[in-house]
Each structure stands twice: as structure tokens, then as C-alpha cells.
Design a protein around this motif. Structure first.
Motif, PDB file in Angstrom:
ATOM      1  N   UNK A   1       0.818  -1.212   0.000  1.00  0.00           N
ATOM      2  CA  UNK A   1       0.000   0.000   0.000  1.00  0.00           C
ATOM      3  C   UNK A   1       0.849   1.258   0.000  1.00  0.00           C
ATOM      4  N   UNK A   2       2.119   1.144   0.443  1.00  0.00           N
ATOM      5  CA  UNK A   2       3.018   2.295   0.484  1.00  0.00           C
ATOM      6  C   UNK A   2       3.905   2.392  -0.755  1.00  0.00           C
ATOM      7  N   UNK A   3       3.849   1.425  -1.609  1.00  0.00           N
ATOM      8  CA  UNK A   3       4.742   1.361  -2.769  1.00  0.00           C
ATOM      9  C   UNK A   3       4.110   2.021  -3.989  1.00  0.00           C
TER      10      UNK A   3
ATOM     11  N   UNK B   9       4.497   1.642  -7.230  1.00  0.00           N
ATOM     12  CA  UNK B   9       4.107   0.731  -8.306  1.00  0.00           C
ATOM     13  C   UNK B   9       2.794   0.023  -7.976  1.00  0.00           C
ATOM     14  N   UNK B  10       2.700  -0.513  -6.765  1.00  0.00           N
ATOM     15  CA  UNK B  10       1.459  -1.185  -6.384  1.00  0.00           C
ATOM     16  C   UNK B  10       0.292  -0.203  -6.288  1.00  0.00           C
ATOM     17  N   UNK B  11       0.581   1.006  -5.866  1.00  0.00           N
ATOM     18  CA  UNK B  11      -0.458   2.039  -5.861  1.00  0.00           C
ATOM     19  C   UNK B  11      -0.998   2.262  -7.271  1.00  0.00           C
ATOM     20  N   UNK B  12      -0.075   2.293  -8.232  1.00  0.00           N
ATOM     21  CA  UNK B  12      -0.482   2.492  -9.629  1.00  0.00           C
ATOM     22  C   UNK B  12      -1.318   1.325 -10.117  1.00  0.00           C
ATOM     23  N   UNK B  13      -0.850   0.087  -9.872  1.00  0.00           N
ATOM     24  CA  UNK B  13      -1.574  -1.087 -10.377  1.00  0.00           C
ATOM     25  C   UNK B  13      -2.958  -1.198  -9.744  1.00  0.00           C
ATOM     26  N   UNK B  14      -3.005  -0.967  -8.429  1.00  0.00           N
ATOM     27  CA  UNK B  14      -4.309  -1.013  -7.763  1.00  0.00           C
ATOM     28  C   UNK B  14      -5.219   0.085  -8.293  1.00  0.00           C
ATOM     29  N   UNK B  15      -4.707   1.291  -8.415  1.00  0.00           N
ATOM     30  CA  UNK B  15      -5.521   2.406  -8.880  1.00  0.00           C
ATOM     31  C   UNK B  15      -6.049   2.209 -10.288  1.00  0.00           C
ATOM     32  N   UNK B  16      -5.212   1.664 -11.160  1.00  0.00           N
ATOM     33  CA  UNK B  16      -5.664   1.409 -12.523  1.00  0.00           C
ATOM     34  C   UNK B  16      -6.807   0.392 -12.537  1.00  0.00           C
ATOM     35  N   UNK B  17      -6.628  -0.710 -11.825  1.00  0.00           N
ATOM     36  CA  UNK B  17      -7.664  -1.746 -11.797  1.00  0.00           C
ATOM     37  C   UNK B  17      -8.929  -1.238 -11.144  1.00  0.00           C
ATOM     38  N   UNK B  18      -8.789  -0.531 -10.021  1.00  0.00           N
ATOM     39  CA  UNK B  18      -9.966  -0.027  -9.314  1.00  0.00           C
ATOM     40  C   UNK B  18     -10.766   0.925 -10.181  1.00  0.00           C
TER      41      UNK B  18
END
Length: 418
Positions: free
Chosen positions: A294-296, A298-307
Motif C-alpha cells: 500500500x506504500x509502494x 508501483x502497487x499504488x499504480x496497479x491497484x488504482x488502474x484496476x480499481x
């Protein structure tokens, strides 16, 4: 089938078990039930259909009566409510959502296309579950009493384990030896047997999509519609159900109503994958920086895109369901084939967005341990892959319906291939 008791209302009509039940409450019940399904997904796949106690919970919650006409003990809550319930259940367990939806949804078709005598008999039990297949199979011949005798096996009958009926298409050989004629029919549960042939597929292993087999099954004449195909019925001159119930939704576009089911299920499945991914965001650490995902960035980007993609798909399917109902309300002439196919095109894009969110963003970044067999992200990926193999989605929705919409829009004849 249900533990609920029918009561009789004014004029002899059957009242639903909970006359004051609201649309919002039945959706709330479905959402609560969906949360109990998450931890039972492996069990459901092993059994190949959802558990008997889940079935009873659905019955008690009124889920098998959402689309059943009120005069027959149903709630007549309409398509928008039904699609919200389908989405909620698929979010908890894709197989359960699929099995429930493709069984209970066909109350809408029955209440639309059959005459009063048939409906009164078909809906006599209150709860209604009926798989429907659109590919003709088997054979039919006339019975001495004017009804029909059906023989043959019909595959991919999602919802069959708890079904009260089955809707199928078959062919009749004309006496003069001409081309076989199409016959749409609905058969009570005591006229067919369930075949133990489901569960070896890539995904949706628990969707209860068994074959059903007829060996001299008898269908009353008023349970059959010669020359009719469920997805191609012209509703612009009105339907028996619209006239009988005074509810315009029993006269809506048949193709788009079926595809709204698939789109709602796809959104629910993708939301389930996003739920699992969110858990990983909160609990897993990155390999190198050793911070939570949740602090990274890259993962923020991937989660945000999918969401964002999933939220867009959800908004689109809810608006499509609203438009479906609004078009019904405009009058029979409003639901042209073009209008039906335009809504089908929206469903196509909803399925595409939901799938791309899972396949393109969530699955490849969840991590190898999160996509092992039986993990939630892995299961959704398998189930959505199998959803795409369904002929109604992989062939009809992506190709045939797309071309037909353009032809309907421009009044063009079917073109010749080069």
C-alpha cells in the motif's frame, strides 16, 4: 423447495411471503450472504454447485422470487435489483453467483413470453429456478394429447441442481420431410434428469452447469412456442406478460436482459479479485524496499488502474440496467432490435473492462504465492477466463451481436465476406 409459506391476497392471487420486503433490503441480504461465500469457494468447486444450506438461505432471503410476478407470489422487483444481487453474489463466489443468476433470471423470460395459463402453472411454487440454453439440441415430436415429447441431452444448464424447470430449444421434423423447425419449450423438473458431468472445466467449477437429459419427457402444448428463439423475440408489438401483469419490464429486450446478467457477473467477479488484492496491499511487503504494498508507488499504480476500470464497468452496467428499464417504460415500440443490440454493446464493454482489470493489472502483479491453485485471485482469473469461453460472450457478444448492431443502425443487409 422453499421454507416460506405462500399466502393468498386479494382476488385469489398469491401474496409473497414478505409483502413489505423492499428492493434495498433484498440487495442488503444478498450482500450479507455473499460475505459468507468467500471461505466456501473451494467446497463449492468440489461439490460442483453451491451447498444445500446456501440454497435454503437464498430461498429464505427471497432471492428466487425477485423477478417472479407478484400475482404468483413473487416480488417483481425488476431487472435493476436483480443485477445488483447477481453482482453481489459473484463478488463473494463467482461460481455461486453464476449458478444463481443463470437459474433465477429466466423468471423474467417466462413472465414475458408465455400466456396466462402457462404462467399460472409454472410459477405455482413461488420460487423459480430454471436454466436456459439457446443452442438447439435433441428432438421433439407431437404427443397424442397435442403436447410434445422431448428426447435428447442439453449441455451447460447452469442452475440445474436446484432447478424447478428447464428452458430449451429443440427441433421438430416436419411431416412433409422439409427443414426441421425450431421449438422453444419449458419443462418441469420431473420430466428430465440431471447428468453428473460438470466440474472438470478450467473455471466456474462450482456453477452447477450440468447437462440435463430427456427420455420421452412430456411437455404440455401451452409450455411450448414453435418457431421461437429466446434471444430473437420481437417485443415491439407487446408481449403476453406486459399485457397480463401491466409491468413494462415483462416486455423488454430479451437479448440485452440476458447479457446484462453476464456483465453484472463480470463486474462482481472483478470486485472480488480487487478485494483480495486489497488484502495483499495491506498485508504483504515489497521484495526490495520492505514496505507494505500500500506504500509502494508501483502497487499504488496497479491497484488504482484496476480499481478505476472496475468502477467504470460497474457504473456502466448499472446505467445499462436503468436504460433497459426506461426503454421498457417508453412502450413496446421503443424496444427495437437496434435498442436491444445497443445495450448489448454496452455489456460487451463492461465485460472487457472488468476482464482487463483482472488479467492486465491484478493477476500479473499479485505475486506467485497469491495465484497458486485455490487462491482467490487465481480462482477469479480462472472463472473469468471460463466466462469468456461461453458462446453467448465469446461468440455472440464479441462478434455476431456487434455486426448485427451496425446493420440494424444503418438498415444494411448482411454483407458478403471477401
Amino acid at each position: 423447495m422453499s421454507t416460506a409459506t405462500l399466502t393468498t391476497g386479494a382476488g385469489g392471487a398469491s401474496a409473497p411471503p414478505e409483502p413489505d420486503l423492499t428492493r434495498d433490503e433484498v440487495v442488503r441480504r444478498a450482500e450479507a450472504l455473499a460475505r459468507t461465500l468467500v471461505d466456501r469457494q473451494a467446497e463449492t468447486e468440489e461439490r460442483t454447485y453451491y451447498a444445500p444450506d446456501t440454497h435454503e438461505e437464498f430461498a429464505r432471503a427471497g432471492l428466487y422470487r425477485i423477478l417472479v410476478p407478484r400475482r404468483y407470489g413473487g416480488y417483481e422487483f425488476g431487472v435493476e435489483t436483480f443485477m445488483r444481487v447477481a453482482q453481489a453474489l459473484a463478488r463473494g463466489c463467482p461460481s455461486t453467483g453464476w449458478m444463481y443468476t443463470l437459474g433465477a433470471a429466466h423468471a423474467l423470460a417466462v413472465a414475458s413470453i408465455f400466456e396466462e395459463r402457462a404462467q399460472a402453472e409454472i410459477f405455482a411454487g413461488g420460487d423459480f429456478v430454471s436454466p436456459a440454453t439457446i443452442t438447439p439440441a435433441g428432438r421433439a415430436r407431437r404427443a397424442p394429447d397435442g403436447g410434445w415429447i422431448i428426447d435428447g441431452t442439453f449441455p451447460y444448464c447452469s442452475g440445474a441442481p436446484y432447478a424447478t424447470h428447464f428452458i430449451g430449444h429443440t427441433t421438430v421434423e416436419p411431416d412433409d420431410g422439409g427443414e426441421p423447425e425450431l421449438l422453444l419449450f419449458i419443462a418441469p423438473r420431473d420430466q428430465w434428469t440431471l447428468v453428473d458431468d460438470w466440474g472438470r472445466q478450467l473455471g466456474l467449477k462450482g456453477s452447477g452447469s450440468h447437462s440435463v437429459s430427456f427420455a420421452g419427457g412430456h411437455i404440455p402444448e401451452h409450455f411450448a412456442l414453435p418457431g421461437t428463439h429466446l434471444s430473437e423475440i420481437d417485443v415491439t408489438r407487446g408481449t403476453p406478460g406486459r399485457r397480463l401483469h401491466g409491468n413494462p419490464e415483462y416486455g423488454g429486450g430479451p437479448l440485452s436482459s440476458m447479457l446484462l446478467e453476464s456483465a453484472s457477473l463480470a463486474v462482481g467477479m472483478a470486485q472480488g479479485a480487487l478485494d483480495a488484492y486489497e488484502d495483499l496491499m495491506r498485508t504483504r511487503k515489497t521484495i526490495f524496499t520492505r514496505v507494505t504494498r500500500a506504500e509502494d508507488p508501483d502497487y499504488q499504480l496497479w491497484y488504482g488502474q484496476a480499481a478505476g476500470m472496475i468502477a467504470t464497468a460497474e457504473a456502466a452496467v448499472h446505467e445499462a440496467a436503468r436504460r433497459w428499464s426506461a426503454t421498457c417504460a417508453e412502450g413496446p415500440e421503443a424496444f427495437t432490435r437496434e435498442a436491444d443490440l445497443r445495450l448489448a454493446a454496452v455489456c460487451r464493454e463492461v465485460v472487457r473492462l472488468a476482464w482487463e482489470a483482472v488479467e492486465g493489472h491484478l493477476f500479473p502483479t499479485a505475486g506467485s504465492s497469491a495465484v497458486r491453485a485455490g487462491e482467490r485471485v487465481e480462482r477469479v482469473w480462472r472463472d473469468m477466463s471460463t466466462l469468456h469461453s461461453h458462446a453467448g460472450i465469446g461468440v455472440l457478444l464479441r462478434g455476431t451481436a456487434t455486426r448485427e448492431y451496425a446493420r440494424a443502425r444503418f438498415g444494411a443487409a448482411e454483407g458478403a465476406r471477401p
